[in-house]
Design an enzyme around this catalytic site. Structure first.
Site, mmCIF file in Angstrom:
data_model
loop_
_atom_site.group_PDB
_atom_site.id
_atom_site.type_symbol
_atom_site.label_atom_id
_atom_site.label_comp_id
_atom_site.label_asym_id
_atom_site.label_seq_id
_atom_site.Cartn_x
_atom_site.Cartn_y
_atom_site.Cartn_z
ATOM 1 N N GLY A 1 0.818 -1.205 0.000
ATOM 2 C CA GLY A 1 0.000 0.000 0.000
ATOM 3 C C GLY A 1 0.845 1.244 0.000
ATOM 4 O O GLY A 1 1.744 1.380 0.823
ATOM 5 N N ASN B 1 -6.718 -5.434 6.820
ATOM 6 C CA ASN B 1 -6.446 -5.749 5.416
ATOM 7 C C ASN B 1 -7.525 -6.716 4.951
ATOM 8 O O ASN B 1 -7.706 -7.770 5.568
ATOM 9 C CB ASN B 1 -5.062 -6.396 5.265
ATOM 10 C CG ASN B 1 -4.823 -6.981 3.872
ATOM 11 O OD1 ASN B 1 -4.143 -7.991 3.744
ATOM 12 N ND2 ASN B 1 -5.367 -6.374 2.849
ATOM 13 N N CYS C 1 -5.706 -16.501 -0.707
ATOM 14 C CA CYS C 1 -5.662 -15.831 -2.018
ATOM 15 C C CYS C 1 -4.410 -16.251 -2.794
ATOM 16 O O CYS C 1 -3.283 -16.065 -2.327
ATOM 17 C CB CYS C 1 -5.643 -14.322 -1.778
ATOM 18 S SG CYS C 1 -5.284 -13.365 -3.251
ATOM 19 N N SER D 1 7.589 -8.742 -10.092
ATOM 20 C CA SER D 1 6.929 -9.989 -9.704
ATOM 21 C C SER D 1 7.013 -11.096 -10.755
ATOM 22 O O SER D 1 6.686 -12.244 -10.461
ATOM 23 C CB SER D 1 5.479 -9.718 -9.301
ATOM 24 O OG SER D 1 4.927 -8.742 -10.138
ATOM 25 N N ASP E 1 5.512 -12.793 -17.395
ATOM 26 C CA ASP E 1 4.934 -11.857 -16.414
ATOM 27 C C ASP E 1 4.026 -12.664 -15.493
ATOM 28 O O ASP E 1 3.609 -13.771 -15.821
ATOM 29 C CB ASP E 1 4.146 -10.735 -17.103
ATOM 30 C CG ASP E 1 3.988 -9.517 -16.177
ATOM 31 O OD1 ASP E 1 4.429 -9.587 -15.012
ATOM 32 O OD2 ASP E 1 3.413 -8.509 -16.623
ATOM 33 N N ASP E 2 3.722 -12.072 -14.329
ATOM 34 C CA ASP E 2 2.914 -12.820 -13.369
ATOM 35 C C ASP E 2 1.442 -12.865 -13.759
ATOM 36 O O ASP E 2 0.719 -13.773 -13.380
ATOM 37 C CB ASP E 2 3.071 -12.229 -11.959
ATOM 38 C CG ASP E 2 2.627 -10.791 -11.924
ATOM 39 O OD1 ASP E 2 1.428 -10.542 -11.724
ATOM 40 O OD2 ASP E 2 3.468 -9.904 -12.132
ATOM 41 N N CYS F 1 -12.036 -9.360 -8.217
ATOM 42 C CA CYS F 1 -11.813 -9.839 -6.855
ATOM 43 C C CYS F 1 -12.655 -8.994 -5.903
ATOM 44 O O CYS F 1 -12.661 -7.768 -5.998
ATOM 45 C CB CYS F 1 -10.342 -9.697 -6.478
ATOM 46 S SG CYS F 1 -10.031 -10.162 -4.758
ATOM 47 N N CYS G 1 -8.157 -19.701 -2.754
ATOM 48 C CA CYS G 1 -9.251 -19.015 -3.452
ATOM 49 C C CYS G 1 -8.856 -18.880 -4.915
ATOM 50 O O CYS G 1 -7.799 -18.315 -5.225
ATOM 51 C CB CYS G 1 -9.503 -17.635 -2.842
ATOM 52 S SG CYS G 1 -10.701 -16.677 -3.798
ATOM 53 N N CYS H 1 -10.793 -15.240 -8.906
ATOM 54 C CA CYS H 1 -10.542 -14.373 -10.063
ATOM 55 C C CYS H 1 -10.289 -15.178 -11.337
ATOM 56 O O CYS H 1 -10.343 -14.647 -12.439
ATOM 57 C CB CYS H 1 -9.407 -13.386 -9.785
ATOM 58 S SG CYS H 1 -7.861 -14.153 -9.313
#
Ligand code: AMP
Length: 479
Positions: free
Chosen positions: A50, A124, A258, A305, A367-368, A404, A458, A461
Site C-alpha cells: 500500500g 487488510n 488468495c 513480480s 509476467d505474473d 476480486c 481461493c 478471479c
C-alpha cells in the site's frame, strides 16, 4: 469497498474503492518503549502492499496516540513525528486504494476513544456484507467519516466494548463476512485475527522483548523478529502482559488463501502459510516451461513480480536467463492510472528493453499476470523496437476473468481482457508470436509441492467460484 452493481465499465464502475493493505502489530514487554519505531520499520517493509497512506497508533498502557497521513511510510513519518510517540504497544497500516478515493478519512488505523477506553484497528481485506452492517449501525445512531468498510469493524467493537474486549471482538468477527487480517489494540493489549478462510495472510513473530504480528514475514525480518507461525484461519491471538492467548472463533471452514498473494502481491522474501513466496514463483515458472515450452534463445522476466517465474522457467527449460527489461524504480503504479492512455504511457516510462539482451533473439518473456493487457501490449512493442526476432509471452497465473471482492485490486469485468477474449485473440491483440497461461492445476501443484499442509486456495478471479457469495455477483449485479 463500494459496489455499484453495474456490469459495464462506466466512470462510476471504475470509481469503486479497492483496497489492498498491510497491517502490523507490536507488543513489547511492559516498561519497554519504542513500539512506534519498530512499527515504522515493519510498515516500511510492507510498503509494496500500500502506497496511498500510512499510519501508526501507539499505547503507553494508559493512553493511545496516533499519526496518519497520505503518502509513503517515510513521507508520513520522520524522527520528529516518531520520537514524541511513546509506548510499548503499536498497530500500523499501509493503504493501497485507487486514487479517486485518496482521502485522509480512509487512512488507517481507525482510532476511537470512549469512557471504557481506546481502540485502534488496522484491517487488510474486504467485507462483503459492509452495506448491511453499515445500515444496521446507522439505524442505531452510528455515523461514518470514511468510505472504508474497515470503519464498521471499529464501530462494532466499540458498541460491544462493555462486554469486555475478548467478547466484543468475537461478536464483531462473527458479524463480519469477507476477508480480514486484523490488528486491534487497546491501551493494554494487542490482538490479531484472521478470517475463517484465511484469505488474507497474517503471521506471528517473536523478538527478544516482545511480539510482532504482520501481514507478511518480511516485516518480521525487518525488526529482527523470528517467524513463530502463521495465524491460523479463524484464529484470534491476544497478547498482553500474561503472554499469548489463542482461540478459534466460529466453525471451521475450508482454508482458501488468495493465490494472488503468491503470484503477484507478496514480497518474494516472505513465507506465507509455510510457503516461501520466491520458491513458489520459481516452481510456477518451471510448471509453465513444462506446460507450454517453446524454442527460444533467452528468457526474461517483467520486474519485479515476473522475475521469479522467469528464473524458474529458464532453469527448467535450459534456455539462458537474462535481465532483458529495466524498470524505473521511481515511477508510480501504471496499474491504477485513471485512464487507459495514461496507463499505456506510464508503462513506456516504467519499463524499457535491454537491447544487448534481446537484439536478434527469440525471446520468452514471463509476467505474473495479464489483467487489462496494457503491460503485455506495450512490452512487446518495446522488445520488437529493441530488435527481438520473436516474442513469446508466458504468464505465471491463469487468465484473470473475474473481479476480486476480497482485497486485490482488479478492475471490473468489462476491463478484464480474459473475460471477453480467448488466449488466441489476446495473443493477436497484444502482438505476441505466442501466448500461454499456466493452468490452475499446474499452479496449485507448484504450491502443494512446497507445503502440502497448506492446501486450499481461493481461485475466484480465475474461476468465478468465490469463498462466499459476493454482492457484485448476486442477481446479475456484476461489476
Ligand atoms: P495489465 O497491464 O493491466 O495487464 O496488468 C498486468 C500487470 O500489472 C502485470 O505486470 C502485474 O505484475 C501487474 N498487476 C497485476 N495485478 C496487480 C494489482 N492488483 N495491482 C497492481 N499491479 C498489478
Amino acid at each position: 469497498m463500494l459496489y455499484n452493481g453495474k456490469n459495464d465499465c462506466t466512470a462510476e464502475c471504475s470509481d469503486k474503492l479497492h483496497e489492498e493493505c498491510g497491517v502490523v502489530g507490536i507488543y513489547l514487554n511492559k516498561g519497554a518503549d519504542g513500539a512506534a519505531k519498530l512499527c515504522y520499520y515493519a510498515l516500511h517493509s510492507l510498503q509494496h502492499r500500500g502506497q496511498e497512506s500510512a499510519g501508526i497508533a501507539v499505547s503507553d498502557g494508559t493512553n493511545i496516540e496516533y499519526h496518519k497521513a497520505m503518502g509513503l511510510v517515510p513521507e508520513v513519518f520522520n524522527a520528529s513525528v516518531l520520537q514524541p510517540i511513546h509506548g510499548h504497544i503499536a498497530v500500523g497500516h499501509v493503504l493501497y486504494s485507487t486514487s479517486q478515493h485518496a482521502h485522509i478519512e480512509n487512512a488507517q488505523p481507525f482510532v476511537t476513544r470512549s469512557k471504557l477506553g481506546g481502540i485502534a484497528v488496522s484491517h487488510n481485506g474486504n467485507l462483503v456484507n459492509y452495506e448491511q452492517l453499515k445500515e444496521l449501525l446507522e439505524e442505531t445512531g452510528s455515523t461514518f467519516v470514511s468510505e472504508s468498510d474497515s470503519e464498521v469493524i471499529i464501530k462494532f467493537i466499540g458498541k460491544n466494548y462493555k462486554k469486555g474486549m475478548e467478547r466484543a471482538l468475537t461478536d464483531t468477527i462473527q458479524m463480519i463476512k469477507g476477508s480480514f487480517a486484523l490488528c486491534v489494540m487497546t491501551e493494554k493489549c494487542l490482538i490479531g485475527a484472521r478470517d475463517p478462510q484465511g484469505i488474507r495472510p497474517l503471521c506471528l513473530g517473536k523478538t527478544e522483548n516482545g511480539w510482532v504480528i504482520a501481514s507478511e514475514s518480511c516485516a518480521l525480518d525487518a525488526v529482527g523478529a523470528e517467524l513463530v507461525r502463521d495465524i491460523r484461519p479463524g484464529e484470534i491471538v491476544i497478547i498482553n502482559e500474561d503472554g499469548v492467548l489463542s482461540f478459534e472463533f466460529g466453525e471451521r471452514t475450508a482454508k482458501q488463501t488468495c493465490l494472488f498473494e503468491y503470484i503477484y502481491f507478496a514480497r518474494p522474501d516472505s513465507i506465507i502459510d509455510g510457503i516461501p513466496v520466491q520458491e513458489a514463483r520459481l516452481r510456477m515458472g518451471a510448471v509453465l516451461a513444462k506446460e507450454s515450452g517453446v524454442e527460444a534463445d533467452v528468457v526474461i522476466g517483467v520486474p519485479d513480480s515476473g522475475l521469479g517465474a522467469a528464473m524458474g522457467y529458464s532453469a527448467a527449460s535450459g534456455i539462458p536467463y537474462a535481465m532483458g527489461i529495466v524498470k524505473n524504480k521511481y515511477i508510480g503504479r501504471s496499474f491504477i492510472a485513471p485512464t487507459q492512455d495514461a496507463r499505456e504511457k506510464t508503462v513506456f516510462v516504467k519499463l524499457n528493453a535491454l537491447k544487448s539482451d534481446v537484439n536478434g533473439k527469440r525471446v520468452v518473456i514471463i509476467d505474473d499476470s495479464i489483467v487489462r493487457g496494457t503491460t503485455a501490449h506495450r512490452l512487446i512493442d518495446v522488445l520488437r523496437r529493441a530488435g527481438a526476432k520473436e516474442v513469446h509471452f508466458r504468464i505465471s497465473s491463469p487468465p484473470v476473468k473475474f473481479p476480486c471482492y476480497f482485497g486485490i485490486d482488479t478492475p471490473c469485468r468489462a476491463d478484464l481482457i480474459s473475460s471477453s477474449l480467448t488466449e488466441k485473440q489476446i495473443c493477436k491483440k497484444i502482438g505476441a508470436d505466442s501466448l500461454a497461461f499456466i493452468s490452475i492445476e499446474g499452479m496449485i501443484s507448484a504450491l502443494q509441492g512446497l507445503c502440502p499442509a497448506s492446501d486450499g486456495y481461493c481461485t475466484g478471479c480465475f474461476t468465478g467460484k468465490y469463498p462466499m457469495p459476493a454482492p457484485g455477483e448476486l442477481s446479475g449485479k456484476r461489476i
